[in-house]
Design a protein around this motif. Structure first.
Motif, PDB file in Angstrom:
ATOM      1  N   THR B  49      32.327  77.864  71.815  1.00  0.00           N
ATOM      2  CA  THR B  49      33.765  77.864  72.086  1.00  0.00           C
ATOM      3  C   THR B  49      34.307  76.473  71.775  1.00  0.00           C
ATOM      4  OG1 THR B  49      33.375  79.432  73.868  1.00  0.00           O
ATOM      5  CG2 THR B  49      35.544  78.404  73.788  1.00  0.00           C
ATOM      6  N   PHE B  50      35.178  76.418  70.790  1.00  0.00           N
ATOM      7  CA  PHE B  50      35.801  75.134  70.409  1.00  0.00           C
ATOM      8  C   PHE B  50      37.222  75.117  70.976  1.00  0.00           C
ATOM      9  CE2 PHE B  50      32.841  76.183  66.893  1.00  0.00           C
ATOM     10  CZ  PHE B  50      31.982  75.099  67.032  1.00  0.00           C
ATOM     11  N   GLY B  55      36.136  73.420  65.015  1.00  0.00           N
ATOM     12  CA  GLY B  55      34.732  73.028  65.079  1.00  0.00           C
ATOM     13  C   GLY B  55      33.895  73.863  64.137  1.00  0.00           C
ATOM     14  N   GLN B  56      32.706  73.430  63.956  1.00  0.00           N
ATOM     15  CA  GLN B  56      31.790  74.108  63.040  1.00  0.00           C
ATOM     16  C   GLN B  56      30.367  73.791  63.501  1.00  0.00           C
ATOM     17  OE1 GLN B  56      33.040  73.495  59.009  1.00  0.00           O
ATOM     18  NE2 GLN B  56      31.070  74.080  58.176  1.00  0.00           N
ATOM     19  N   SER B  74      32.109  78.849  61.927  1.00  0.00           N
ATOM     20  CA  SER B  74      33.162  77.862  61.663  1.00  0.00           C
ATOM     21  C   SER B  74      34.368  78.016  62.587  1.00  0.00           C
ATOM     22  CB  SER B  74      33.599  77.956  60.206  1.00  0.00           C
ATOM     23  OG  SER B  74      34.037  79.257  59.927  1.00  0.00           O
ATOM     24  N   SER B  75      34.237  78.874  63.589  1.00  0.00           N
ATOM     25  CA  SER B  75      35.264  78.959  64.635  1.00  0.00           C
ATOM     26  C   SER B  75      34.592  79.534  65.880  1.00  0.00           C
ATOM     27  CB  SER B  75      36.434  79.837  64.191  1.00  0.00           C
ATOM     28  OG  SER B  75      35.988  81.140  63.950  1.00  0.00           O
ATOM     29  N   SER B  76      35.305  79.601  66.967  1.00  0.00           N
ATOM     30  CA  SER B  76      34.701  80.100  68.208  1.00  0.00           C
ATOM     31  C   SER B  76      34.148  81.510  68.014  1.00  0.00           C
ATOM     32  CB  SER B  76      35.750  80.120  69.323  1.00  0.00           C
ATOM     33  OG  SER B  76      36.124  78.822  69.643  1.00  0.00           O
TER      34      SER B  76
END
Lengths: 390, 128
Positions: B49-50, B55-56, B74-76
């Protein structure tokens, strides 16, 4: 009475801000301590409280924020990246409210404004390009390769549980390389002795106080600092009312551009180009009644120099030198020039992590006049930190 | 007669039919790999979880020194490692520009959820 009420309002605002930050640390409120004060004045990503022109008869208490920061405070799911990305436009909007006070700190008018970043190439939190730049950095690649090599070796160790517990402390920065047990040190040295991680291997052999988290953080911060020197261009409108009837006393349409000039250099200090222009609509005091028929244009190109500390790279002093060209489109008053040129200087001193004191000096070379203003600008994060220290 | 003129004895050629020396050849069998299931295998999910930024991350599954599986996000969201076993090690490399939380849906050492601030994500977890 109104002065007392406005004073009480400011104190209440401060108390609320401290309470909000202390209760639930919001990711929005945590970053940016490394950004220059000049950048924060152009567009802030959270909240800013400013006490402006403290030594002047016209003082101002100004609150600046973003709609997204308020929304995220009410609904934290907006902070999850998938939603966060959708609200990019909203995050590029700043709004401002200000109370104007006279010499006796009595209410003297109200101001409000809105600002939008047309180009914001500084926001690394929504930039895929920044991620790619970090992930393709040779030092980052080495750290990732080392992590994989070490964990591959740990997975083959008989006592993997104790080894990975110790290794986790190392990756989190709790312990240095020299504080690891000799078998794990040997494992890490063996894992790093490959072509792709040879530089790290040499670093580990030479420096027993090697800290993986600090090393990773330094690499990231350097890349982020460079990215934060990209172009930022904002436009906005600000209005001020009279102290009675709330009729506009002036409207300012403004534009501001900043860009780092020494990106990716090893220079200790930052150089920043800063160009401002504004069109002001003011009351023509020669005419009876209140109007906005006096139109002034200003253009101020300048250079901001940020002096930074050697290790933490935080700017502690900033000096801005700019020129100013002013043009009057409307009827001239007695002894007034249509075009005027000023030399401006601003010194910003950081007195706490998030509190800046800008001192502005304006010089009129033709008449030899010198004007000075002093402001205080504080981010709410600083107030929260101060509350924790009490 | 000078000794240096003595004909050098040719070195013994390495045997071509010896076993390949991998670092874990002694324990690595076909059954240990993910390609073949085992009764004690399990599916392990890793949730990223970003928040407050993109985030990646890339997570890899190692078993006795061998890379078994590798997945990126590349995402949550979540990645799944099927047929993971106790004693396997998961490595996570990545970046978060805000904050990141990693949750593995099985007991690990160190335990998750694990929190990360803006910066590089460098972590490892042993499946208990």
């Amino acid at each position: 009475m109104i002065g007392k009420i406005s004073g009480f309002g400011v104190v209440l605002l401060l108390c609320l801000s401290v309470k909000v930050v202390a209760q639930n640390p919001n990711p929005i409120l945590t970053a940016d301590s490394l950004a220059t004060g000049n950048y924060k004045d152009v567009l802030n990503s959270f909240f800013q409280l400013a006490f402006e022109r403290l030594a002047s008869p016209d003082k101002e208490i100004k609150f600046t924020g973003t709609p997204f920061a308020v929304m995220a405070k009410l609904d934290t799911t907006l902070l999850v990246d998938t939603a966060y990305l959708k609200y990019r436009t909203l995050r590029n909007i700043n709004y401002m409210f200000a109370l104007k006070l006279d010499t006796s700190f009595r209410f003297n008018g109200f101001a409000s404004g809105i600002k939008y970043a047309i180009i914001n190439k500084r926001d690394e939190t929504v930039s895929r390009a920044f991620q790619i730049m970090v992930l393709n950095n040779p030092s980052v690649k080495q750290l990732f390769a080392l992590n994989n090599n070490i964990l591959a070796k740990i997975s083959a160790m008989p006592d993997a549980a104790s080894a990975i517990t110790e290794y986790s402390q190392f990756t989190k920065g709790a312990i240095n390389f020299g504080q690891l047990s000799p078998p794990l040190q040997a494992t890490i040295l063996a894992a790093s002795n490959t072509d792709s991680t040879q530089a790290l291997n040499q670093m580990l052999l030479a420096n027993s106080s090697f800290n993986m988290a600090t090393t990773a953080n330094n690499i990231y911060q350097e890349l982020k600092d460079n990215f934060n020197q990209n172009l930022l261009w904002t436009v906005g409108v600000t209005d001020t009312t009279y102290k009675n009837q709330f009729v506009f006393s002036n409207i300012v349409i403004h534009s501001e551009l900043i860009k780092g000039l020494n990106k990716f250099t090893k220079a200790k200090n930052d150089l920043e180009l800063n160009i401002r222009s504004a069109l002001q609509l003011l009351d023509d005091s020669l005419k009876v009644g209140r109007d906005l028929k006096r139109v002034l244009f200003s253009f101020e190109p300048g250079i901001n120099v940020a002096f930074k500390t050697k290790t933490t790279k935080k700017s502690y002093l900033e000096m801005k030198f700019s020129g100013g060209f002013y043009h009057n489109f409307s009827y001239l008053y007695a002894n007034e020039d249509r075009n005027r040129v000023f030399l401006n200087g601003t010194v910003r001193v950081r007195i706490m992590n998030d509190i800046w004191v800008p001192f502005e000096v304006k010089y009129d070379p033709r008449n030899g006049n010198l004007f000075g203003f002093i402001n205080v600008r504080a981010n709410f994060k600083a107030l929260g930190s101060a509350a924790k220290q009490l | 007669m000078a000794k240096s003129a003595k004909k050098a004895k040719p070195k013994k050629k390495p045997s071509t039919n010896t076993k390949t020396n991998t670092m874990n050849s002694q324990e690595l069998t076909t059954g240990a790999l993910v390609a073949v299931g085992a009764p004690h295998s399990q599916q392990v999910g890793i949730t990223f979880t970003f928040t407050a930024g993109l985030g990646q991350a890339t997570s890899s599954l190692f078993r006795k020194g061998v890379l078994i599986n590798m997945q990126s996000i590349s995402s949550s969201g979540s990645v799944q490692f099927s047929e993971a076993q106790s004693g396997d090690v998961i490595s996570v490399n990545g970046i978060c520009t805000g904050n990141a939380t990693i949750v593995i849906d099985t007991p690990t050492t160190p335990a998750t959820p694990d929190q990360f601030n803006a910066g590089l994500i460098i972590a490892g977890y042993l499946i208990n």
